[in-house]
Scaffold this active site. Sequence first.
Site, PDB file in Angstrom:
ATOM      1  N   SER A  45       0.811  -1.219   0.000  1.00 19.48           N
ATOM      2  CA  SER A  45       0.000   0.000   0.000  1.00 19.48           C
ATOM      3  C   SER A  45       0.843   1.266   0.000  1.00 19.48           C
ATOM      4  CB  SER A  45      -0.939   0.013   1.215  1.00 19.48           C
ATOM      5  OG  SER A  45      -1.917  -1.003   1.114  1.00 19.48           O
ATOM      6  N   GLY A 219      -4.633  -1.987  -0.678  1.00 13.73           N
ATOM      7  CA  GLY A 219      -3.837  -1.643  -1.841  1.00 13.73           C
ATOM      8  C   GLY A 219      -3.544  -0.158  -1.879  1.00 13.73           C
ATOM      9  N   GLY A 221      -2.981   3.854  -3.603  1.00 17.61           N
ATOM     10  CA  GLY A 221      -3.539   4.795  -4.562  1.00 17.61           C
ATOM     11  C   GLY A 221      -5.005   5.136  -4.384  1.00 17.61           C
ATOM     12  N   CYS A 246      -9.600  -1.822   3.737  1.00 14.90           N
ATOM     13  CA  CYS A 246      -8.877  -0.632   3.259  1.00 14.90           C
ATOM     14  C   CYS A 246      -9.296  -0.263   1.832  1.00 14.90           C
ATOM     15  CB  CYS A 246      -7.371  -0.850   3.385  1.00 14.90           C
ATOM     16  SG  CYS A 246      -6.431   0.704   3.339  1.00 14.90           S
ATOM     17  N   LEU A 247      -8.466  -0.497   0.823  1.00 19.05           N
ATOM     18  CA  LEU A 247      -8.871  -0.190  -0.539  1.00 19.05           C
ATOM     19  C   LEU A 247     -10.096  -1.011  -0.926  1.00 19.05           C
ATOM     20  CD1 LEU A 247      -8.316   1.299  -3.210  1.00 19.05           C
ATOM     21  CD2 LEU A 247      -6.830  -0.592  -3.871  1.00 19.05           C
ATOM     22  N   GLN A 250     -13.103   0.827   0.266  1.00 24.54           N
ATOM     23  CA  GLN A 250     -13.444   1.972  -0.576  1.00 24.54           C
ATOM     24  C   GLN A 250     -14.095   1.537  -1.890  1.00 24.54           C
ATOM     25  OE1 GLN A 250      -9.588   3.771  -0.915  1.00 24.54           O
ATOM     26  NE2 GLN A 250      -9.434   4.159   1.286  1.00 24.54           N
ATOM     27  N   ASN A 288      -3.458   2.549   7.193  1.00 26.73           N
ATOM     28  CA  ASN A 288      -2.577   3.048   6.143  1.00 26.73           C
ATOM     29  C   ASN A 288      -3.422   3.389   4.921  1.00 26.73           C
ATOM     30  OD1 ASN A 288      -0.626   3.618   4.243  1.00 26.73           O
ATOM     31  ND2 ASN A 288      -0.014   1.490   3.947  1.00 26.73           N
ATOM     32  N   TYR A 291      -7.143   7.847   1.283  1.00 23.13           N
ATOM     33  CA  TYR A 291      -8.515   8.162   0.875  1.00 23.13           C
ATOM     34  C   TYR A 291      -9.513   7.618   1.894  1.00 23.13           C
ATOM     35  CZ  TYR A 291      -6.496   9.489  -3.597  1.00 23.13           C
ATOM     36  OH  TYR A 291      -5.753  10.104  -4.571  1.00 23.13           O
ATOM     37  N   HIS A 331      -7.009  -2.071   9.402  1.00 19.36           N
ATOM     38  CA  HIS A 331      -6.412  -3.368   9.087  1.00 19.36           C
ATOM     39  C   HIS A 331      -6.566  -4.363  10.227  1.00 19.36           C
ATOM     40  CE1 HIS A 331      -4.311  -2.358   5.272  1.00 19.36           C
ATOM     41  NE2 HIS A 331      -4.414  -1.137   5.763  1.00 19.36           N
ATOM     42  N   GLU A 333      -5.907  -7.431  10.179  1.00 18.70           N
ATOM     43  CA  GLU A 333      -4.829  -8.427  10.175  1.00 18.70           C
ATOM     44  C   GLU A 333      -3.626  -7.950  10.991  1.00 18.70           C
ATOM     45  OE1 GLU A 333      -3.502  -5.653   7.005  1.00 18.70           O
ATOM     46  OE2 GLU A 333      -5.415  -6.424   7.717  1.00 18.70           O
TER      47      GLU A 333
END
Length: 362
Positions: A45, A219, A221, A246-247, A250, A288, A291, A331, A333
């Site tokens: 990430s 991930g 970006g 996370c990503l 989103q 982390n 966005y 996260h 994990e």
Amino acid sequence: MKKKLVLESGEVFHGNGFGADQEIEGEVVFNTGMTGYQELISDPSYCGQIVCMTYPLIGNYGINRDDYESIEPAIKGLIVKEVCDFPSNFRNQMTLSEFFQKRNLSGISGIDTRRLTRIIRNSGSVKAKIVNENADENSVIASLKNTEFNTDQVARVSTKTAYASPGRGLKVVLVDFGSKLGILRELTQRDCDVTVVSHDITAEEILLMNPDGIMLSNGPGDPQDVKGATEMIQKLLGKVPVFGICLGHQLIALASGAKTFKLKFGHRGGNHPVLDLKTNKVAITSQNHSYAVDQESLKNTDLEETHIALNDRTNEGVKHKLYPCFSVQHHPESSPGPEDSNYLFDEFIEMMEQFKVKDSSI
């Protein structure tokens, strides 16, 4: 090696280089973790980013064989106040500087990381470059202002070939947008039969595997740059249980009609409090991300908010009102970080088991 860090906004920090002797550029962000630098360095990430560690001493327990979160680090560089050259830990195999040299990574030490962090907090994440001490600063600043960083981070870190981590339990397809090994460890510890697939897989290809559940990974970006992912998720909703991190969180929001936006300086570290709106309990989480999901945009969707960040009240989790699907921004994990929210993997297992029972009774 005398080096300096030049920010697009004009500030210059003088320090000493470590690792590979090369010039690097990227987006500078800060991480508030006191430990976990090896997991951070190997977290996909951080693709394309230069990370400033707010804790003053980094590298004091060295690098070991067990704490990697990916095979190939995607981070661009590291900024520390002091890098430890004589680590002390029974698992230590090499110093942080030695690891950076072997992996062709670069970092800078000896700068005022507190001042740099305040700049980022006040002005937001900024483009920067680590250069040789004698480099012309005006030329570097002009170059940074004209630089547009790539938007293909997910494609760079996602697996190109599907692979399996066999188990005798529930069959899970893990869509790799830049997945950390911690997610795979949590699933395999629960005896899941996991198949890791590329980010650009289609819903039809996933359904051919007849999985019990879908895991959407973390991930790098902007989630809006991940082409095809929202369409894939839309076709999966209601057909198989989905859990996003996370990503992945989103992307579930975008697929359901919500919006995302870029935070001023993001959330990064292992000490972020998150409130579970259902239980009213607070978990200290690892985070982390740059966005976040727009909370106002959730009102016109079939998603309900389940978690919020207590530091800035931004969204940290959603659950679908109609289908077996939930996701979190942090996260669970815990790589690195606390294990407070580890229970979410158990909820995913329970959701898959309940869906199997319901599906077999139809």
